[in-house]
Design an enzyme around this catalytic site. Sequence first.
Site, short mmCIF file in Angstrom:
data_model
loop_
_atom_site.label_atom_id
_atom_site.label_comp_id
_atom_site.label_asym_id
_atom_site.label_seq_id
_atom_site.Cartn_x
_atom_site.Cartn_y
_atom_site.Cartn_z
N GLU A 426 0.84 -1.21 0.00
CA GLU A 426 0.00 0.00 0.00
C GLU A 426 0.87 1.26 0.00
OE1 GLU A 426 -2.74 -0.42 3.26
OE2 GLU A 426 -3.80 -2.07 2.29
N GLU A 503 -4.03 -8.89 -0.22
CA GLU A 503 -4.58 -8.68 1.12
C GLU A 503 -6.09 -8.55 0.98
OE1 GLU A 503 -2.38 -5.96 3.60
OE2 GLU A 503 -4.23 -5.24 4.53
#
Length: 810
Positions: A426, A503
């Site tokens: 991220e 994820e």
Amino acid sequence: MIQHQNILQKIIIAVAVLISTIGFAQGKQGRIIEDFNKNWYFRLGDYPGAIQADFDTKGWRTLQLPHDWSIEGTFNKDNPTKQAQAFLPAGKGWYRKTFTVPANWKNKTVSVEFDGVFKNSEVWINGHSLGMRPNGYISFAYDLSKYLNFGKENTIAVKVDNDAQPNSRWYTGSGIYRNVKLTASGKLHIGLWGTFVTTPEITKEKASVQIEIEVKNDFETGKEFRVVTSIVDQKHREVAKIETREKAGGNAIFKKAQHLSVPNPTLWSIENPYLYKVVTKIFDGKTLTDQYETPLGIRYFNFDAEKGFSLNGIPTKILGVCLHHDNGALGAVENIHAVRRKLTLLKDMGANAIRMSHNAPSLEMLQLCDEMGFIVQDEAFDVWKKKKVTNDYHKDWDKWHKQDLEDLIKRDRNHPSVMMWSIGNEIREQFDSTGIAITRELAQIVKSLDKTRPVTSALTENIPEKNFIYQSGALDLLGFNYKHEDYKDFSNRFKGQKIIASESVSALETRGHYDQPSDIIKVWPPKHNAPFDGNKDFTVSAYDQVKSYWGSTHEETWKTIKKLDYMAGLFVWTGFDYLGEPDPYPYPARSSYFGIIDLAGLPKDVYYMYQSEWTTQPVLHIFPNWNWAKDQEVDVWAYYNNADEVELFLNGKSLGKKSKQNDELHISWRVTFEPGTLKAISKKEGKVVLEKEIHTAGTAAKIDLKTDKPIIRKDGYDLVYVTVSVVDAVGNLVPDANDLIDFEVTGGGKIVGTDNGYQAGLESLKATSCKAFNGKCIVIIQSNTKAENIRLTASASNGIQRASIAVKVE
């Protein structure tokens, strides 16, 4: 009195030094590897004078590494680590150790190897600084040779500075929290992580094996030597061998590639993780100067844009979980027995993969993934140049990212379990053009050291024109976090690209807590920092009905992934609850709600959903407990497999048969509570597969103790986990029991942790007592090196009968 203490302290040091010297002298010829964890002194605070040999350590603790001082502290909302790191203390600390190496080691190269120190470590030997490493997860080593007093005392000192907070989005721990080794070899030796084994061609008849070897010559003059490499199977039989004669200049590094062939290879797989061993020996004339072992798993794999993932030519869905590095009540302390328990629970659930989020894992974690058959996504960074919290790795990026990434790849590239390199999670540079150049740089660093595995990154932006990391064109495998609703469009949106859900989920549960009704999906909070109607006791329903605003329920994401062949698989956030990041609640909540298994290692109910989907073993799990108010409406869920239907009975009366329809992953009944017995029977073609019963429990009467193994070794490291249940007179779990349990251990063990899985409990995880939560807690006992059998006694008040259990020590 002070004089006597100093004399006693010197005697203890002398004994420890003698023991260490004896251990060194017993090392074999070639390479000597010594456990360097024992007999350290430690103290919180800053002590610059501790680098000197005559520094007085009076008042310092004696301890065994690995060690995490943060977990020993108190949960406090004023600690600067804040919510993300579980409100535990950080600060600075120093470690010292006095040791002697044999005089005949003067002609050897001697190094100290640290698997992980959090963070900003600096190491001195006999007052000489060896260097510093800011990254708390990267392994490193220092050559001690030119500073050692051979045959005399030496002092090593380590400063650890974890003071600048906050510096992480999850619990890090503080200190030398992974293992330390002392190694000695001849001055003609293989360098740190100095081998790289690949299998460029694999058939049923043979596997070609290439080993690249880096030999260091620490002599001033050039040397001629022999390099002898053997491949050994699990029965210690030599299956291949090669010998070459080489030359290296003085103080030089020599690189050599050798080629071998293994006939009729046994392939490494999830079901049969078969490991060979590559043994490389360096000979100076007839003298063996080094012997180095490298793991070898012969396997091949492929990511495909249409068909997903295959291992050894067999289509295989990656069924993974994300894991943080803490070990629950042990904190960040790494212990191979704790990791084995964790991985065993996940393997039994059906998981076949682990994402190391979001940092370099321990050596023990990778060794066990090799041995137990897990696919690993090895991840390097959570941030690049742009920060996520004030004092995170962005401050060290410019100076250290290249070396840290190189060291990660070199250390881990021989592990057959590792099948993906993730260069980031991220990352904020995905949203601007700086992401293009950095992605290409990192991918090039990886490829310069290993071209056999794909480079990926966990991305949050799945619109191609908005994602600059994707636009770099440097990723071999696209990892996407969350937004499962978009997966169905990815084959068109990212044509020809290989894709994995890096994820997913972020559902929330508290073990053993159930809110009624269960068929309402709740989003807590509905958006960032928005208010929500949570529970006053900081619990979350264990029905799969609560999710974070960015995530999904477990069922929502798995239903999507299982239908899409081009999705290589998923990594669920997370396998276990972890310390820190206790969304959705504020203090006193201090650990996460995301795990399929709670912080104590006790499975939540959704564990059995995955087990029913990810394994072929028969599963029938019904919940919740059967202690409710008279006439209350209670939703009863069942996870099952290998059956056509499940029939539910209450006190012998059938409540009907049900089976999963369409893509359902569970079935349920709404039942008016009456005390007694709830029984489920699963059948296939009319034949009974499994039966399960839940009984209404009476008042708490006694304690039940169960160990995860009957025997431990007296090595000072081995652990036994004891599950503690509060039960009624006939042995039924009392589901709302919260009694304080006191523990006493005698013999060859000591208590190193207690926990009950309650995410908002502020009691110390290092205490020798623990409140039961929803009827259960655990106590962790570690060997104390005494050759005496262990006895654990558990007692409580309120008339509850005490219990004891024995563990054999050998």
